[in-house]
Design a protein around this motif. Structure first.
Motif, PDB file in Angstrom:
ATOM      1  N   ALA A  37      33.838  46.406  36.909  1.00 33.35           N
ATOM      2  CA  ALA A  37      32.513  45.005  36.325  1.00 33.35           C
ATOM      3  C   ALA A  37      32.134  44.176  37.562  1.00 33.35           C
ATOM      4  N   PHE A  38      33.316  44.143  38.953  1.00 29.68           N
ATOM      5  CA  PHE A  38      31.908  42.904  39.809  1.00 29.68           C
ATOM      6  C   PHE A  38      31.678  44.120  40.798  1.00 29.68           C
ATOM      7  N   GLN A  39      31.935  45.426  40.811  1.00 31.49           N
ATOM      8  CA  GLN A  39      31.395  46.298  42.193  1.00 31.49           C
ATOM      9  C   GLN A  39      29.842  46.333  41.282  1.00 31.49           C
ATOM     10  N   ALA A  40      30.365  46.271  40.006  1.00 28.95           N
ATOM     11  CA  ALA A  40      29.024  47.414  39.526  1.00 28.95           C
ATOM     12  C   ALA A  40      27.850  45.781  40.215  1.00 28.95           C
ATOM     13  N   ALA A  41      28.247  44.515  39.981  1.00 29.35           N
ATOM     14  CA  ALA A  41      27.229  43.317  39.646  1.00 29.35           C
ATOM     15  C   ALA A  41      27.258  43.439  41.837  1.00 29.35           C
ATOM     16  N   VAL A 206      37.819  29.628  28.393  1.00 26.22           N
ATOM     17  CA  VAL A 206      37.545  28.686  30.052  1.00 26.22           C
ATOM     18  C   VAL A 206      37.374  27.477  29.687  1.00 26.22           C
ATOM     19  N   ASP A 207      37.879  27.210  30.740  1.00 29.72           N
ATOM     20  CA  ASP A 207      38.362  25.495  30.621  1.00 29.72           C
ATOM     21  C   ASP A 207      37.469  25.503  32.588  1.00 29.72           C
ATOM     22  N   ARG A 208      36.657  24.642  32.705  1.00 30.79           N
ATOM     23  CA  ARG A 208      35.669  24.148  34.123  1.00 30.79           C
ATOM     24  C   ARG A 208      35.829  25.354  34.555  1.00 30.79           C
ATOM     25  N   ASN A 209      36.462  25.966  35.553  1.00 31.17           N
ATOM     26  CA  ASN A 209      36.216  26.769  36.741  1.00 31.17           C
ATOM     27  C   ASN A 209      37.425  27.685  36.033  1.00 31.17           C
ATOM     28  N   LEU A 210      38.304  27.083  35.339  1.00 34.22           N
ATOM     29  CA  LEU A 210      39.022  28.651  35.253  1.00 34.22           C
ATOM     30  C   LEU A 210      38.899  29.171  33.644  1.00 34.22           C
ATOM     31  N   VAL A 211      39.431  30.715  34.168  1.00 35.37           N
ATOM     32  CA  VAL A 211      39.053  31.689  33.287  1.00 35.37           C
ATOM     33  C   VAL A 211      39.755  32.486  32.716  1.00 35.37           C
ATOM     34  N   THR A 212      40.799  32.323  31.696  1.00 38.51           N
ATOM     35  CA  THR A 212      42.487  33.354  31.638  1.00 38.51           C
ATOM     36  C   THR A 212      41.594  34.730  30.669  1.00 38.51           C
ATOM     37  N   GLY A 213      42.445  35.093  30.199  1.00 41.11           N
ATOM     38  CA  GLY A 213      42.447  36.300  29.248  1.00 41.11           C
ATOM     39  C   GLY A 213      44.110  36.275  28.541  1.00 41.11           C
ATOM     40  N   GLN A 214      44.157  36.595  27.588  1.00 40.61           N
ATOM     41  CA  GLN A 214      45.492  36.509  27.026  1.00 40.61           C
ATOM     42  C   GLN A 214      46.418  38.211  26.485  1.00 40.61           C
ATOM     43  N   ASN A 215      45.373  39.278  27.031  1.00 41.84           N
ATOM     44  CA  ASN A 215      46.018  40.508  27.339  1.00 41.84           C
ATOM     45  C   ASN A 215      45.401  41.645  27.546  1.00 41.84           C
ATOM     46  N   PRO A 216      46.223  42.909  28.021  1.00 38.63           N
ATOM     47  CA  PRO A 216      45.369  43.647  28.168  1.00 38.63           C
ATOM     48  C   PRO A 216      43.335  43.794  28.174  1.00 38.63           C
ATOM     49  N   ALA A 217      43.338  43.194  26.640  1.00 38.01           N
ATOM     50  CA  ALA A 217      41.660  43.910  26.225  1.00 38.01           C
ATOM     51  C   ALA A 217      41.004  42.348  26.315  1.00 38.01           C
ATOM     52  N   ILE A 224      33.048  39.355  32.713  1.00 33.14           N
ATOM     53  CA  ILE A 224      32.046  38.989  32.050  1.00 33.14           C
ATOM     54  C   ILE A 224      31.550  37.848  32.681  1.00 33.14           C
ATOM     55  N   GLU A 225      32.577  37.020  32.341  1.00 30.60           N
ATOM     56  CA  GLU A 225      32.857  35.686  32.178  1.00 30.60           C
ATOM     57  C   GLU A 225      32.673  35.235  33.531  1.00 30.60           C
ATOM     58  N   VAL A 226      33.473  35.532  34.546  1.00 24.07           N
ATOM     59  CA  VAL A 226      33.100  35.185  35.961  1.00 24.07           C
ATOM     60  C   VAL A 226      31.643  35.675  36.133  1.00 24.07           C
ATOM     61  N   LEU A 227      31.792  37.238  35.723  1.00 21.65           N
ATOM     62  CA  LEU A 227      29.877  37.369  36.248  1.00 21.65           C
ATOM     63  C   LEU A 227      28.746  36.347  36.042  1.00 21.65           C
ATOM     64  N   LYS A 228      28.773  35.586  34.873  1.00 19.31           N
ATOM     65  CA  LYS A 228      28.575  34.446  33.942  1.00 19.31           C
ATOM     66  C   LYS A 228      27.746  33.020  34.900  1.00 19.31           C
ATOM     67  N   LYS A 229      29.577  32.553  35.493  1.00 14.98           N
ATOM     68  CA  LYS A 229      29.141  31.607  36.661  1.00 14.98           C
ATOM     69  C   LYS A 229      29.300  31.970  38.113  1.00 14.98           C
TER      70      LYS A 229
END
Length: 231
Positions: A37-41, A206-217, A224-229
């Motif tokens: 995702a990051f490389q494509a962006a 998403v809490d302020r500039n921190l983006v966290t995910g629960q599991n591999p999925a 996507i949330e990082v790229l939005k920021k």
């Protein structure tokens, strides 16, 4: 081209409560999906590990049952092999945050072993949080937050809402009764507010500039949330 830093585990095992070493490392999907995702962006990826060691993939994460079948497993393995940045990591001590627009920590059980107690990684996390740049952490990688201690001994992420691999998921994965400690419990003890989602379902907080995910999925939705920021 702007750079995104991948901070990754440098170990190939996770020491269980009985002292046995469970083979692990980083979880393939959690590196591959955000990388793509990051490389494509249009972003360049730089990998950093403790000591600059080449990160080890958890072989279990390449199994068909974790990748939607053999075709998916083959695709993840092929993509992983093509990520040359993984073969040339820098050491955590050489990280200059000014060089990066965002910081990302993929999971796997590896971070439970090394990043959870690594003070250099802890400093990177504290500085990333203070910088306002997107800081993304997924699955077991929130273990690294435990090393983000301020001089007074409190945790820099206390009071932040996060998603992280849950006790229920660790139980279903068969490791809860073998682990020295559980991630959800330790984060809660540190004052971090773990937002528990359904097991194995994508869950991003998403809490302020921190983006966290629960599991591999959660890896792809987290990217996507990082790229939005960064947009």
């Amino acid at each position: 081209m702007s750079k995104i830093l991948f901070v990754m585990t440098g170990v190939d095992h996770w020491t269980l409560a009985d002292g046995t070493k469970h083979p692990t490392g980083f979880w393939a999907e959690e590196a591959v999906a955000p990388y793509e995702a990051f490389q494509a962006a249009g972003h360049e990826i730089v990998v950093a590990t403790p000591g600059g060691v080449v990160p080890t993939v958890d072989r279990g994460s390449l199994a068909p049952e974790f990748n939607g079948g053999q075709e998916g497993a083959d695709k993840v393995a092929a993509t992983l092999a093509s990520i040359t940045e993984l073969q040339h990591p820098i050491t955590l001590a050489d990280v200059n945050l000014d060089d990066y627009v965002a910081v990302f920590y993929p999971g796997g059980h590896g971070p439970m072993e090394d990043l959870a107690v690594n003070p250099v990684s802890g400093r990177i996390l504290i500085d990333s949080l203070a910088s306002g740049k997107p800081l993304a952490v997924v699955c077991h990688a929130p273990a690294a937050l435990l090393a983000a201690e301020k001089p007074d001994g409190s945790n820099a992420f206390a009071g932040y809402k996060v998603a992280a691999f849950t006790n229920a998921e660790e139980t279903q994965a068969g490791f809860a009764d073998k682990a020295k400690w559980l991630l959800e419990d330790r984060l809660t003890e540190a004052g971090v507010e773990v937002q528990v989602g359904e097991p194995w379902v994508p869950h991003v907080v998403v809490d302020r500039n921190l983006v966290t995910g629960q599991n591999p999925a959660s890896s792809a939705p987290l990217a996507i949330e990082v790229l939005k920021k960064l947009a």
